[in-house]
Design a protein around this motif. Structure first.
Motif, short mmCIF file in Angstrom:
data_model
loop_
_atom_site.label_atom_id
_atom_site.label_comp_id
_atom_site.label_asym_id
_atom_site.label_seq_id
_atom_site.Cartn_x
_atom_site.Cartn_y
_atom_site.Cartn_z
N SER A 47 2.29 35.93 -19.86
CA SER A 47 3.05 36.17 -21.08
C SER A 47 2.89 34.99 -22.04
CB SER A 47 4.53 36.38 -20.73
OG SER A 47 5.29 36.50 -21.90
N LEU A 48 2.91 33.80 -21.50
CA LEU A 48 2.74 32.60 -22.32
C LEU A 48 1.36 32.58 -22.97
CD1 LEU A 48 3.95 29.83 -23.14
CD2 LEU A 48 2.85 28.90 -21.10
N LYS A 96 -0.54 35.11 -23.66
CA LYS A 96 -0.56 36.13 -24.72
C LYS A 96 0.08 35.61 -25.99
CE LYS A 96 -0.63 40.57 -22.34
NZ LYS A 96 0.14 41.76 -21.97
N SER A 97 1.22 34.95 -25.86
CA SER A 97 1.90 34.45 -27.06
C SER A 97 1.08 33.34 -27.71
CB SER A 97 3.31 33.97 -26.73
OG SER A 97 3.30 32.76 -26.01
N TYR A 98 0.41 32.52 -26.92
CA TYR A 98 -0.44 31.46 -27.48
C TYR A 98 -1.63 32.06 -28.22
CZ TYR A 98 2.03 27.75 -24.97
OH TYR A 98 2.96 26.86 -24.51
N LYS A 127 -1.69 34.88 -29.76
CA LYS A 127 -1.18 35.39 -31.04
C LYS A 127 -0.99 34.25 -32.03
CE LYS A 127 2.45 38.18 -33.19
NZ LYS A 127 1.98 37.76 -34.48
N VAL A 128 -0.43 33.16 -31.56
CA VAL A 128 -0.24 31.99 -32.42
C VAL A 128 -1.58 31.49 -32.95
CG1 VAL A 128 0.45 29.55 -32.41
CG2 VAL A 128 1.93 31.26 -31.37
#
Length: 187
Positions: free
Chosen positions: A122-123, A125-127, A129-130
Motif C-alpha cells: 500500500s505504501l 502504491k501511494s509513493y 502516485k506521489v
C-alpha cells in the motif's frame, strides 16, 4: 534552360539537406527507491510497528520454548528412573510439542510477513502516485527508479507502448494456441 533546371534541383537538394531535424530533449530524473524506503518516516513507522509486534509475539513463544526446554532437561534426568516405557511415551509427547512450537513459530513469521507486506504494498502504491503527480507537476518525461529494483516510476502516457506490446504478445499466444489445437485435431 537546362542549367537553370539543374541549379534549381541542386538548390532544392541543398536546402533539404540543410534542414535540421528538431531533437527534443527529455526531462528525466531518478529516485533511489531503496533510500526512499529507508528514509521515509512512514516506512520507518511500519518497520518499527512490526518489530514491536514480532517482539511481543516472540516473547509469548519464548515462554513456551523455555518451558519445553525445562521439561526436556528433566526428561533426560527422569528417563533412567522411570523406565523405558515412560521414556518412550514422554519422548513422543516432547517431540510432538517441539513440532507444534516450530509450526507456531513459522505461523507467526508468516503472519507478520503477510501483514507487513500488505502495508508495504500500500505504501509503495501511494509513493508511486506521489512520484507520478510530482513528475506531471514538474514537467518530467521520465522518472526512473534505482536501488534494489530499477524501474520507470513515471512516464508521459504518449511514450507508453504497453498496449501495442500486449496486443503483439496476445496475438502470438493466440496463434500458438490455434496451431496446437490444429495439430492435436490432425492426430
Amino acid at each position: 534552360m537546362k542549367k537553370t533546371l539543374i541549379l534549381f534541383a541542386f538548390s532544392i537538394v541543398l536546402i533539404s539537406c540543410n534542414k535540421t531535424t528538431e531533437i527534443k530533449e527529455f526531462k528525466t530524473a531518478y529516485i533511489n527507491t531503496t533510500k526512499l524506503m529507508e528514509e521515509s518516516e512512514e516506512s520507518k513507522d511500519i518497520e518499527a510497528k512490526y518489530k514491536e509486534k514480532a517482539k511481543v509475539m516472540g516473547n509469548q513463544l519464548e515462554a513456551e520454548v523455555a518451558r519445553f526446554k525445562s521439561e526436556a532437561a528433566s526428561f533426560k534426568e527422569n528417563a533412567m528412573k522411570n523406565g523405558q516405557a515412560w521414556a518412550q511415551q514422554k519422548g513422543s509427547e516432547l517431540q510432538q510439542r517441539e513440532e507444534r512450537l516450530n509450526y507456531a513459530q513459522q505461523a507467526m513469521l508468516q503472519q507478520l510477513q503477510q501483514e507487513s507486506g500488505v502495508e508495504i504494498d500500500s505504501l509503495v502504491k501511494s509513493y508511486r502516485k506521489v512520484i507520478k503527480d510530482y513528475g506531471k507537476e514538474k514537467g518530467y518525461d521520465y522518472i526512473y527508479g534505482t536501488g534494489d529494483v530499477a524501474s520507470v516510476l513515471y512516464a508521459k502516457d504518449s511514450y507508453d507502448i504497453s498496449k501495442e506490446i500486449i496486443k503483439m504478445i496476445n496475438d502470438k499466444y493466440t496463434s500458438a494456441n490455434k496451431k496446437d489445437a490444429t495439430s492435436k485435431e490432425g492426430k
